[in-house]
Design an enzyme around this catalytic site. Structure first.
Site, PDB file in Angstrom:
ATOM      1  N   GLU A 201     -15.008  29.672  47.056  1.00  0.00           N
ATOM      2  CA  GLU A 201     -14.937  29.965  48.486  1.00  0.00           C
ATOM      3  C   GLU A 201     -14.627  31.447  48.639  1.00  0.00           C
ATOM      4  O   GLU A 201     -14.491  32.166  47.640  1.00  0.00           O
ATOM      5  CB  GLU A 201     -13.860  29.091  49.161  1.00  0.00           C
ATOM      6  CG  GLU A 201     -14.282  27.639  49.289  1.00  0.00           C
ATOM      7  CD  GLU A 201     -13.191  26.766  49.876  1.00  0.00           C
ATOM      8  OE1 GLU A 201     -12.983  26.822  51.093  1.00  0.00           O
ATOM      9  OE2 GLU A 201     -12.542  26.030  49.125  1.00  0.00           O
TER      10      GLU A 201
ATOM     11  N   HIS B 112      -6.770  27.809  62.527  1.00  0.00           N
ATOM     12  CA  HIS B 112      -6.929  26.914  61.378  1.00  0.00           C
ATOM     13  C   HIS B 112      -5.648  26.724  60.571  1.00  0.00           C
ATOM     14  O   HIS B 112      -5.317  25.616  60.165  1.00  0.00           O
ATOM     15  CB  HIS B 112      -8.028  27.502  60.486  1.00  0.00           C
ATOM     16  CG  HIS B 112      -8.344  26.688  59.275  1.00  0.00           C
ATOM     17  ND1 HIS B 112      -8.863  25.420  59.356  1.00  0.00           N
ATOM     18  CD2 HIS B 112      -8.242  26.971  57.944  1.00  0.00           C
ATOM     19  CE1 HIS B 112      -9.069  24.945  58.129  1.00  0.00           C
ATOM     20  NE2 HIS B 112      -8.670  25.858  57.251  1.00  0.00           N
TER      21      HIS B 112
ATOM     22  N   ARG C 287     -11.443  35.618  54.846  1.00  0.00           N
ATOM     23  CA  ARG C 287     -11.637  34.854  56.078  1.00  0.00           C
ATOM     24  C   ARG C 287     -11.428  35.675  57.351  1.00  0.00           C
ATOM     25  O   ARG C 287     -12.166  35.553  58.314  1.00  0.00           O
ATOM     26  CB  ARG C 287     -10.635  33.706  56.042  1.00  0.00           C
ATOM     27  CG  ARG C 287     -11.102  32.482  56.698  1.00  0.00           C
ATOM     28  CD  ARG C 287     -10.182  31.354  56.341  1.00  0.00           C
ATOM     29  NE  ARG C 287     -10.759  30.527  55.312  1.00  0.00           N
ATOM     30  CZ  ARG C 287     -10.202  29.392  54.903  1.00  0.00           C
ATOM     31  NH1 ARG C 287      -9.062  28.987  55.406  1.00  0.00           N
ATOM     32  NH2 ARG C 287     -10.791  28.669  53.991  1.00  0.00           N
TER      33      ARG C 287
ATOM     34  N   HIS D  99     -10.320  30.197  61.217  1.00  0.00           N
ATOM     35  CA  HIS D  99     -11.437  29.888  60.309  1.00  0.00           C
ATOM     36  C   HIS D  99     -12.729  30.349  60.986  1.00  0.00           C
ATOM     37  O   HIS D  99     -12.935  30.088  62.165  1.00  0.00           O
ATOM     38  CB  HIS D  99     -11.484  28.382  60.022  1.00  0.00           C
ATOM     39  CG  HIS D  99     -12.302  28.026  58.820  1.00  0.00           C
ATOM     40  ND1 HIS D  99     -13.669  28.182  58.790  1.00  0.00           N
ATOM     41  CD2 HIS D  99     -11.957  27.539  57.610  1.00  0.00           C
ATOM     42  CE1 HIS D  99     -14.128  27.781  57.593  1.00  0.00           C
ATOM     43  NE2 HIS D  99     -13.099  27.396  56.865  1.00  0.00           N
TER      44      HIS D  99
ATOM     45  N   ARG E  47      -4.237  33.778  54.097  1.00  0.00           N
ATOM     46  CA  ARG E  47      -4.287  32.842  52.964  1.00  0.00           C
ATOM     47  C   ARG E  47      -5.652  32.839  52.293  1.00  0.00           C
ATOM     48  O   ARG E  47      -6.693  32.828  52.958  1.00  0.00           O
ATOM     49  CB  ARG E  47      -3.976  31.429  53.464  1.00  0.00           C
ATOM     50  CG  ARG E  47      -4.105  30.354  52.403  1.00  0.00           C
ATOM     51  CD  ARG E  47      -3.730  29.005  52.964  1.00  0.00           C
ATOM     52  NE  ARG E  47      -4.637  28.599  54.006  1.00  0.00           N
ATOM     53  CZ  ARG E  47      -5.627  27.724  53.837  1.00  0.00           C
ATOM     54  NH1 ARG E  47      -5.841  27.167  52.663  1.00  0.00           N
ATOM     55  NH2 ARG E  47      -6.395  27.392  54.851  1.00  0.00           N
TER      56      ARG E  47
HETATM   57  P1  FAD Z   1       0.175  18.113  57.220  1.00  0.00           P
HETATM   58  O1  FAD Z   1      -0.839  17.568  56.321  1.00  0.00           O
HETATM   59  O2  FAD Z   1      -0.292  18.760  58.464  1.00  0.00           O
HETATM   60  O3  FAD Z   1       1.162  16.936  57.600  1.00  0.00           O
HETATM   61  C1  FAD Z   1       2.157  17.112  58.570  1.00  0.00           C
HETATM   62  C2  FAD Z   1       2.811  15.782  58.846  1.00  0.00           C
HETATM   63  O4  FAD Z   1       3.954  15.964  59.676  1.00  0.00           O
HETATM   64  C3  FAD Z   1       1.929  14.789  59.575  1.00  0.00           C
HETATM   65  O5  FAD Z   1       2.127  13.534  58.988  1.00  0.00           O
HETATM   66  C4  FAD Z   1       2.484  14.797  60.996  1.00  0.00           C
HETATM   67  O6  FAD Z   1       2.251  13.613  61.695  1.00  0.00           O
HETATM   68  C5  FAD Z   1       3.940  15.015  60.721  1.00  0.00           C
HETATM   69  N1  FAD Z   1       4.725  15.567  61.835  1.00  0.00           N
HETATM   70  C6  FAD Z   1       4.504  16.687  62.560  1.00  0.00           C
HETATM   71  N2  FAD Z   1       5.484  16.855  63.463  1.00  0.00           N
HETATM   72  C7  FAD Z   1       6.350  15.836  63.308  1.00  0.00           C
HETATM   73  C8  FAD Z   1       7.561  15.442  63.946  1.00  0.00           C
HETATM   74  N3  FAD Z   1       8.101  16.133  64.967  1.00  0.00           N
HETATM   75  N4  FAD Z   1       8.185  14.329  63.517  1.00  0.00           N
HETATM   76  C9  FAD Z   1       7.665  13.565  62.522  1.00  0.00           C
HETATM   77  N5  FAD Z   1       6.512  13.893  61.886  1.00  0.00           N
HETATM   78  C10 FAD Z   1       5.882  15.007  62.273  1.00  0.00           C
HETATM   79  N6  FAD Z   1      -6.290  23.676  52.629  1.00  0.00           N
HETATM   80  C11 FAD Z   1      -6.725  23.760  51.364  1.00  0.00           C
HETATM   81  O7  FAD Z   1      -5.978  24.152  50.468  1.00  0.00           O
HETATM   82  N7  FAD Z   1      -8.002  23.391  51.062  1.00  0.00           N
HETATM   83  C12 FAD Z   1      -8.888  22.954  52.000  1.00  0.00           C
HETATM   84  O8  FAD Z   1     -10.023  22.621  51.686  1.00  0.00           O
HETATM   85  C13 FAD Z   1      -8.454  22.880  53.345  1.00  0.00           C
HETATM   86  N8  FAD Z   1      -9.295  22.473  54.315  1.00  0.00           N
HETATM   87  C14 FAD Z   1      -8.803  22.286  55.572  1.00  0.00           C
HETATM   88  C15 FAD Z   1      -9.640  21.750  56.555  1.00  0.00           C
HETATM   89  C16 FAD Z   1      -9.144  21.461  57.813  1.00  0.00           C
HETATM   90  C17 FAD Z   1     -10.050  20.877  58.858  1.00  0.00           C
HETATM   91  C18 FAD Z   1      -7.790  21.738  58.107  1.00  0.00           C
HETATM   92  C19 FAD Z   1      -7.232  21.427  59.463  1.00  0.00           C
HETATM   93  C20 FAD Z   1      -6.964  22.315  57.156  1.00  0.00           C
HETATM   94  C21 FAD Z   1      -7.466  22.583  55.888  1.00  0.00           C
HETATM   95  N9  FAD Z   1      -6.646  23.123  54.895  1.00  0.00           N
HETATM   96  C22 FAD Z   1      -7.111  23.233  53.616  1.00  0.00           C
HETATM   97  C23 FAD Z   1      -5.232  23.381  55.140  1.00  0.00           C
HETATM   98  C24 FAD Z   1      -4.423  22.197  54.586  1.00  0.00           C
HETATM   99  O9  FAD Z   1      -5.109  20.997  54.853  1.00  0.00           O
HETATM  100  C25 FAD Z   1      -3.055  22.120  55.186  1.00  0.00           C
HETATM  101  O10 FAD Z   1      -2.441  23.370  55.195  1.00  0.00           O
HETATM  102  C26 FAD Z   1      -2.177  21.163  54.381  1.00  0.00           C
HETATM  103  O11 FAD Z   1      -2.850  19.944  54.195  1.00  0.00           O
HETATM  104  C27 FAD Z   1      -0.863  20.954  55.088  1.00  0.00           C
HETATM  105  O12 FAD Z   1      -0.201  19.875  54.491  1.00  0.00           O
HETATM  106  P2  FAD Z   1       1.279  19.522  54.930  1.00  0.00           P
HETATM  107  O13 FAD Z   1       1.660  18.344  54.132  1.00  0.00           O
HETATM  108  O14 FAD Z   1       2.128  20.719  54.895  1.00  0.00           O
HETATM  109  O15 FAD Z   1       1.138  19.145  56.485  1.00  0.00           O
HETATM  110  C1  SIN Z   2     -12.695  25.028  54.101  1.00  0.00           C
HETATM  111  O1  SIN Z   2     -13.120  24.047  53.486  1.00  0.00           O
HETATM  112  O2  SIN Z   2     -13.417  25.931  54.544  1.00  0.00           O
HETATM  113  C2  SIN Z   2     -11.237  25.136  54.333  1.00  0.00           C
HETATM  114  C3  SIN Z   2     -10.574  25.588  53.121  1.00  0.00           C
HETATM  115  C4  SIN Z   2      -9.186  26.045  53.412  1.00  0.00           C
HETATM  116  O3  SIN Z   2      -8.757  26.082  54.560  1.00  0.00           O
HETATM  117  O4  SIN Z   2      -8.508  26.394  52.434  1.00  0.00           O
END
Ligand code: FAD
Ligand code: SIN
Length: 536
Positions: A120, A346, A285, A238, A381
């Site tokens: 990427e 994003h 990005r 993004h 990032r």
């Molecule tokens: P999240 O997965 O966002 O989980 C947060 C959790 O907290 C959820 O369960 C939510 O319900 C809960 N929560 C929130 N507020 C509260 C509250 N007040 N009380 C209780 N629960 C709460 N990153 C990569 O490295 N590679 C990728 O390919 C990539 N693609 C992406 C594509 C998309 C469409 C998106 C949106 C993001 C992408 N990212 C990618 C970024 C990555 O997905 C996220 O940064 C990462 O998954 C965050 O994980 P997390 O566990 O920190 O939070």
């Molecule tokens: C993507 O698949 O373009 C998202 C990857 C990322 O947010 O790290």
């Protein structure tokens, strides 16, 4: 109000929260048990929607090395990434991938059963593992949910919000107040360990790839409790969200599509990235996002296009099944038609300041995943470094916690009693029918005034409007429903983003000021706590 006690509480069930929960249960002694609180269903999270993949530096990938990965991470971070953190995370990538595989995650393999690596933006080599083609997040999240559900010793509260952190008069964590919005019930959860894994802030912006749970709750709760927050001006946009998405969250067209050779073009099919950066479509990005934004502004169009027509239809469908299916729903055939794309909020580089083991400035309060700011990402990032950071910080947090005595010796002091009283009291004004309009107003304001291209005038205007909304918003503690808790948190985060952005009078990474387009010679992070004020 019901009181319960646990050895540890995890707020959030994305990859960071679930992986930490599973490891904690396996490796630590939890005499009073473990609880996960999550806002929606267990699987709902940013994690579930991740497409492109997860960075992993693996010995069998001969072209790659930790040194190269660290270099790419630091370059993308525009001078603000912490090299030691990047080193730690890179060096532990193969270890956490192995553990995820043992928990049931199947990364994609080639016909010889070798792991496949893709590329990427801003990566110098192919080093990104993926699963289910373009459904990496779903495959990891789903495997972790399945594993966790098979363990009857982890309690889970769904449709429950963490609404207040309980810190005592010495500012030591003692637990959290939870609100089940479907039952309208509150609970005091006493615990010596509270782990914030609540993800990012995408929903503060009108256009975002993030689902509706991402209102910055955990970061806002921690800031209000006095934790140090860092790098709050850095919001990643993004470049390529699917511009035909009709409402709500914008569907993402993964950067991996550009990694497989797709070009950005205008409506007449002309490429334009050569005007902006010699790395073309695979420039960092922030550069690609600003280039698209600029093209749209100059030509007065709502989007540009992604030309992936060089990929045969059956190959595209196999490599990107989710993207293919969504495009087809909108009558776009990626093998024949250009895909309309535009930028969208994003990822949040800022957050609660932590070490790689999740420790924050408050004893007993931890943060991991997107809600935390370890310093890995700096001002921007590197793609697919986020899931890796979620896994490595969860891994290291468990290494830290398993050395501690996690017996619950809760003592309720005056400060905590006072907080609890405010949630026991009846609400004086218990309806706010205007919540959805306030949310819309904040999202539009942030998109227009604190978005991709910023300037002092717009940022100051945003600050003033946010102050006015805050004055009219009357809920400082207890709120009538989920939306109002979210508004409360969105206001806290929006004010932090704008103040940090006003203070940074330069352009760096994802923070671009048209009134200060230059980058300062010296790179400095900013951090803030309610008690110690701003540093940096
Ligand atoms: P999240 O997965 O966002 O989980 C947060 C959790 O907290 C959820 O369960 C939510 O319900 C809960 N929560 C929130 N507020 C509260 C509250 N007040 N009380 C209780 N629960 C709460 N990153 C990569 O490295 N590679 C990728 O390919 C990539 N693609 C992406 C594509 C998309 C469409 C998106 C949106 C993001 C992408 N990212 C990618 C970024 C990555 O997905 C996220 O940064 C990462 O998954 C965050 O994980 P997390 O566990 O920190 O939070
Ligand atoms: C993507 O698949 O373009 C998202 C990857 C990322 O947010 O790290």
């Amino acid at each position: 109000m019901k009181h319960t006690r646990y050895s540890a509480v995890i707020i959030g069930s994305g990859i960071a929260g679930l992986y930490a929960a599973i490891k904690l249960r396996k490796e630590a002694n939890l005499p009073d048990g473990l609880l996960i609180i999550t806002k929606s269903q267990l699987i709902e999270s940013n994690s579930k929607y991740a497409q492109g993949g997860m960075v992993c530096v693996m010995p069998e990938n001969k072209l790659d090395s930790c040194t190269l990965h660290i270099e790419d991470t630091l370059k993308a971070g525009a001078g603000l990434s912490d090299a030691k953190v990047a080193e730690f995370i890179s060096e532990n990538s193969a270890r956490v991938v192995k553990e995820l595989q043992n928990l049931g995650v199947d990364f994609d393999r080639d016909e010889n059963n070798r792991l496949k690596f893709t590329k990427e933006a801003a990566h110098s080599v192919n080093r990104i593992l993926h699963a289910g083609g373009d459904a990496t997040g779903f495959c990891i999240e789903n495997a972790l949910v399945k594993y966790l559900m098979s363990d009857k010793n982890i309690d889970v509260y769904e449709q429950t919000l963490a609404v207040e952190l309980l810190t005592d008069s010495k500012n030591i964590n003692r637990g959290v107040i939870a609100y089940n919005y479907s039952e309208n019930e509150y609970e005091v959860i006493e615990s010596p360990v509270v782990i914030i894994a609540t993800g990012g802030i995408g929903q503060l912006y009108k256009y975002t790839t993030n689902p509706d749970i991402t209102t910055g709750d955990g970061i806002a709760l921690a800031y209000r409790a006095g934790a140090v927050v860092k790098d709050m001006e850095f919001v990643q946009f993004h470049p390529t969200a699917f511009a035909l998405t009709e409402k709500g969250t914008m569907f993402l067209i993964s950067e991996a599509v550009r990694g497989e050779g797709a070009k950005l073009v205008d409506e007449d099919g002309f490429t334009f990235m050569e005007k902006y950066d010699k790395r073309l479509e695979l420039a960092p990005r922030d550069i690609v996002t600003r280039a698209i934004y600029n093209e749209m502004r100059e030509k007065g169009t709502k989007n540009v296009y992604l030309d992936a027509t060089h990929i045969e239809e059956n190959k595209f469908e196999k490599r990107f099944p989710t993207i293919y299916a969504t495009c087809r729903e909108y009558n776009i055939n990626p093998a024949k038609d250009y895909i309309p794309v535009s930028p969208s909020a994003h990822y949040f580089m800022g957050g609660i300041k932590t070490k790689v083991n999740g420790t924050t400035s408050i004893e007993g309060l931890y943060a991991i995943g997107e809600a935390a700011c370890t310093g890995l990402h700096g001002a921007n990032r590197l793609a697919s470094n986020s899931i890796l950071e979620c896994a490595v910080t969860a891994f290291e947090l468990v290494n830290h916690l398993k050395m501690l005595n996690l017996e619950n010796n809760f003592v309720q002091d005056n400060k905590i009693s006072k907080i609890i009283e405010t949630y026991e009291a009846e609400l004086f004004n218990d309806s706010n029918s205007d919540a959805q309009n306030i949310i819309k107003e904040i999202k539009l304001l942030m998109w227009e005034n604190a978005g991709i291209i910023r300037n002092g005038e717009k940022l100051n205007k945003a600050k003033e409007v946010l102050e006015n909304i805050s004055k009219e918003f009357s809920y400082n503690y207890k709120c009538p429903d989920r939306s109002n808790y979210e508004i409360r948190n969105m206001l806290t985060i929006a004010k932090l983003i704008t103040s940090f952005a006003i203070n940074r009078k330069e352009s760096r990474g994802a923070h671009y000021r048209e009134d200060f387009p230059q980058r300062d010679k010296i790179a400095k992070s900013q951090e803030l706590s309610r008690f110690a004020g701003m540093k940096g």
